[in-house]
Design a protein around this motif. Sequence first.
Motif, PDB file in Angstrom:
ATOM      1  N   GLU A  87     -46.434  11.870  57.520  1.00  0.00           N
ATOM      2  CA  GLU A  87     -45.432  11.726  57.176  1.00  0.00           C
ATOM      3  C   GLU A  87     -45.595  12.953  56.091  1.00  0.00           C
ATOM      4  O   GLU A  87     -46.200  12.719  55.454  1.00  0.00           O
ATOM      5  CB  GLU A  87     -44.483  10.424  56.316  1.00  0.00           C
ATOM      6  N   PHE A  93     -50.431   0.715  61.133  1.00  0.00           N
ATOM      7  CA  PHE A  93     -48.618   0.359  61.731  1.00  0.00           C
ATOM      8  C   PHE A  93     -48.425  -0.379  62.899  1.00  0.00           C
ATOM      9  O   PHE A  93     -47.708  -1.260  62.838  1.00  0.00           O
ATOM     10  CB  PHE A  93     -48.245   2.014  62.331  1.00  0.00           C
ATOM     11  N   LYS A 149     -50.055   5.112  59.801  1.00  0.00           N
ATOM     12  CA  LYS A 149     -49.319   5.685  58.973  1.00  0.00           C
ATOM     13  C   LYS A 149     -50.477   6.524  58.240  1.00  0.00           C
ATOM     14  O   LYS A 149     -51.176   6.116  57.756  1.00  0.00           O
ATOM     15  CB  LYS A 149     -47.980   5.172  58.214  1.00  0.00           C
ATOM     16  N   LEU A 151     -36.896  10.984  61.518  1.00  0.00           N
ATOM     17  CA  LEU A 151     -36.877   9.631  62.453  1.00  0.00           C
ATOM     18  C   LEU A 151     -35.406   9.463  63.594  1.00  0.00           C
ATOM     19  O   LEU A 151     -35.652   9.330  64.132  1.00  0.00           O
ATOM     20  CB  LEU A 151     -36.432   8.454  61.175  1.00  0.00           C
ATOM     21  N   GLU A 152     -34.517   9.903  62.862  1.00  0.00           N
ATOM     22  CA  GLU A 152     -32.951   9.650  63.840  1.00  0.00           C
ATOM     23  C   GLU A 152     -33.119  10.739  64.774  1.00  0.00           C
ATOM     24  O   GLU A 152     -32.632  10.605  65.631  1.00  0.00           O
ATOM     25  CB  GLU A 152     -31.840  10.521  62.399  1.00  0.00           C
ATOM     26  N   MET A 194     -40.265   1.306  67.167  1.00  0.00           N
ATOM     27  CA  MET A 194     -40.475   0.584  66.219  1.00  0.00           C
ATOM     28  C   MET A 194     -39.618   1.449  65.119  1.00  0.00           C
ATOM     29  O   MET A 194     -38.983   0.703  64.120  1.00  0.00           O
ATOM     30  CB  MET A 194     -41.732   0.260  65.794  1.00  0.00           C
ATOM     31  N   LEU A 195     -40.138   2.675  64.950  1.00  0.00           N
ATOM     32  CA  LEU A 195     -39.618   4.171  63.865  1.00  0.00           C
ATOM     33  C   LEU A 195     -38.266   3.615  63.935  1.00  0.00           C
ATOM     34  O   LEU A 195     -37.737   4.020  63.050  1.00  0.00           O
ATOM     35  CB  LEU A 195     -40.244   5.147  63.763  1.00  0.00           C
ATOM     36  N   ARG A 196     -37.541   4.017  65.332  1.00  0.00           N
ATOM     37  CA  ARG A 196     -36.425   4.050  65.043  1.00  0.00           C
ATOM     38  C   ARG A 196     -35.520   2.937  64.785  1.00  0.00           C
ATOM     39  O   ARG A 196     -34.766   2.711  64.434  1.00  0.00           O
ATOM     40  CB  ARG A 196     -35.768   4.398  66.753  1.00  0.00           C
ATOM     41  N   GLN A 197     -35.664   1.602  64.527  1.00  0.00           N
ATOM     42  CA  GLN A 197     -35.078   0.864  64.214  1.00  0.00           C
ATOM     43  C   GLN A 197     -35.421   1.532  62.552  1.00  0.00           C
ATOM     44  O   GLN A 197     -34.447   0.229  62.301  1.00  0.00           O
ATOM     45  CB  GLN A 197     -36.293  -0.593  64.247  1.00  0.00           C
ATOM     46  N   LEU A 198     -36.151   1.518  62.025  1.00  0.00           N
ATOM     47  CA  LEU A 198     -35.937   1.514  60.831  1.00  0.00           C
ATOM     48  C   LEU A 198     -35.118   2.895  60.390  1.00  0.00           C
ATOM     49  O   LEU A 198     -35.193   2.290  58.687  1.00  0.00           O
ATOM     50  CB  LEU A 198     -37.502   1.764  60.188  1.00  0.00           C
ATOM     51  N   VAL A 199     -34.199   3.333  61.230  1.00  0.00           N
ATOM     52  CA  VAL A 199     -33.288   4.050  60.545  1.00  0.00           C
ATOM     53  C   VAL A 199     -31.427   3.737  61.271  1.00  0.00           C
ATOM     54  O   VAL A 199     -30.836   3.813  60.784  1.00  0.00           O
ATOM     55  CB  VAL A 199     -33.592   5.397  61.351  1.00  0.00           C
ATOM     56  N   GLN A 200     -31.428   2.277  61.684  1.00  0.00           N
ATOM     57  CA  GLN A 200     -30.618   1.784  62.399  1.00  0.00           C
ATOM     58  C   GLN A 200     -29.569   0.432  60.962  1.00  0.00           C
ATOM     59  O   GLN A 200     -30.089   0.428  60.475  1.00  0.00           O
ATOM     60  CB  GLN A 200     -30.410   0.490  63.359  1.00  0.00           C
TER      61      GLN A 200
END
Length: 137
Positions: free
Chosen positions: A18, A74, A92, A113-114, A131-137
């Motif tokens: 990041e 992670f 990470k 991430l989106e 897993m990362l996409r779930q962080l932005v939902q």
Amino acid sequence: MIEQDVIDMLEVAAAIIENEQGQILIARRRKGKSQEGLWEFPGGKLERGESPEECLRRELREEMQIEIDPYAYFATNDHDYGSVCVRLIAYKAAYLSGEIALIDHDAYRWIRLEELGEYLFAPADVKFVDMLRQLVQ
């Protein structure tokens, strides 16, 4: 006597790097490499006696000419490619310094991430993408 198939698991570390803007670094495998044309989280094979964090620092220095700080485990994903079984260990990491120069890749992107769903990832990396996409939902 029961015969057991001994499967050699190739251990590979992947960095979810990041930057200060909160973007994640992804890279596309160049033509001629296995999984060519697919995107991945950069990293590489662990050497004997090497920790995933040490591997990531070394690999990113060698393959992209950048310094990173792998700061948190992670997830791990075991994936069978048929010809090889890979244990992908993701950490990470923070981007510290350096100008990216590509060796094993032909492109890289800093993405939000989106945007992860807009890229076709290597199968072993897909679990981490999900897993990362779930962080932005």
